[in-house]
Motif scaffolding. Structure first.
Motif, PDB file in Angstrom:
ATOM      1  N   PHE A  32       0.813  -1.217   0.000  1.00  0.00           N
ATOM      2  CA  PHE A  32       0.000   0.000   0.000  1.00  0.00           C
ATOM      3  C   PHE A  32       0.846   1.266   0.000  1.00  0.00           C
ATOM      4  O   PHE A  32       0.502   2.241  -0.665  1.00  0.00           O
ATOM      5  N   THR A  33       1.938   1.283   0.732  1.00  0.00           N
ATOM      6  CA  THR A  33       2.693   2.521   0.920  1.00  0.00           C
ATOM      7  C   THR A  33       3.853   2.707  -0.055  1.00  0.00           C
ATOM      8  O   THR A  33       4.205   3.836  -0.363  1.00  0.00           O
ATOM      9  N   ILE A  34       4.442   1.630  -0.550  1.00  0.00           N
ATOM     10  CA  ILE A  34       5.625   1.747  -1.402  1.00  0.00           C
ATOM     11  C   ILE A  34       5.350   1.329  -2.849  1.00  0.00           C
ATOM     12  O   ILE A  34       5.785   1.995  -3.782  1.00  0.00           O
ATOM     13  N   LYS A  38       2.769   5.488  -7.390  1.00  0.00           N
ATOM     14  CA  LYS A  38       3.852   5.559  -8.382  1.00  0.00           C
ATOM     15  C   LYS A  38       4.943   6.546  -7.978  1.00  0.00           C
ATOM     16  O   LYS A  38       6.113   6.317  -8.213  1.00  0.00           O
ATOM     17  N   GLN A  39       4.562   7.652  -7.354  1.00  0.00           N
ATOM     18  CA  GLN A  39       5.554   8.677  -7.014  1.00  0.00           C
ATOM     19  C   GLN A  39       6.444   8.270  -5.844  1.00  0.00           C
ATOM     20  O   GLN A  39       7.504   8.855  -5.661  1.00  0.00           O
ATOM     21  N   ASP A  44      14.799   0.850  -6.778  1.00  0.00           N
ATOM     22  CA  ASP A  44      15.198  -0.543  -6.622  1.00  0.00           C
ATOM     23  C   ASP A  44      14.575  -1.385  -7.739  1.00  0.00           C
ATOM     24  O   ASP A  44      13.422  -1.165  -8.124  1.00  0.00           O
ATOM     25  N   HIS A  45      15.315  -2.361  -8.259  1.00  0.00           N
ATOM     26  CA  HIS A  45      14.790  -3.158  -9.366  1.00  0.00           C
ATOM     27  C   HIS A  45      13.621  -4.047  -8.935  1.00  0.00           C
ATOM     28  O   HIS A  45      12.710  -4.298  -9.717  1.00  0.00           O
ATOM     29  N   HIS A  48      10.578  -1.845  -8.737  1.00  0.00           N
ATOM     30  CA  HIS A  48      10.175  -1.499 -10.106  1.00  0.00           C
ATOM     31  C   HIS A  48       9.416  -2.654 -10.755  1.00  0.00           C
ATOM     32  O   HIS A  48       8.365  -2.446 -11.379  1.00  0.00           O
ATOM     33  N   GLU A  49       9.918  -3.871 -10.631  1.00  0.00           N
ATOM     34  CA  GLU A  49       9.255  -5.041 -11.210  1.00  0.00           C
ATOM     35  C   GLU A  49       7.883  -5.273 -10.589  1.00  0.00           C
ATOM     36  O   GLU A  49       6.914  -5.555 -11.295  1.00  0.00           O
ATOM     37  N   LEU A  50       7.802  -5.164  -9.255  1.00  0.00           N
ATOM     38  CA  LEU A  50       6.524  -5.356  -8.583  1.00  0.00           C
ATOM     39  C   LEU A  50       5.527  -4.269  -8.971  1.00  0.00           C
ATOM     40  O   LEU A  50       4.331  -4.547  -9.132  1.00  0.00           O
TER      41      LEU A  50
END
Length: 79
Positions: A32-34, A38-39, A44-45, A48-50
């Motif tokens: 929910f928080t990370i 999107k902003q 971290d890769h 980004h993938e998740l």
């Protein structure tokens, strides 16, 4: 990642295997928080993938609750 279930009574008590309630809550809050905003996504890769997986599944019209659970299970596999 499945919901935790605990049934108690005279005859039946079961618990879903695969992690503690605290771990499940922490993963859920992390998504929910990370992952979702999107902003706030880190560079971290894994994040980004998740995030891309989350965006793709939501755009496909899948139920948001299911998408979040799948995202949490993917995060647990990365770690």
């Amino acid at each position: 990642m499945a919901w935790s279930l605990e049934s108690s009574g005279d005859k039946h008590k079961s618990k879903v295997i695969g992690g503690s309630d605290l771990c499940r809550k922490a993963l859920w809050q992390w998504v929910f928080t990370i992952i979702e905003p999107k902003q706030l996504r880190l560079s971290d890769h894994i994040v980004h993938e998740l995030g891309e997986l989350l965006n793709t599944e939501k755009a496909a019209g899948r139920p948001v609750k299911l998408v979040r659970m799948k995202n949490c299970s993917q995060a647990a596999r990365f770690g």
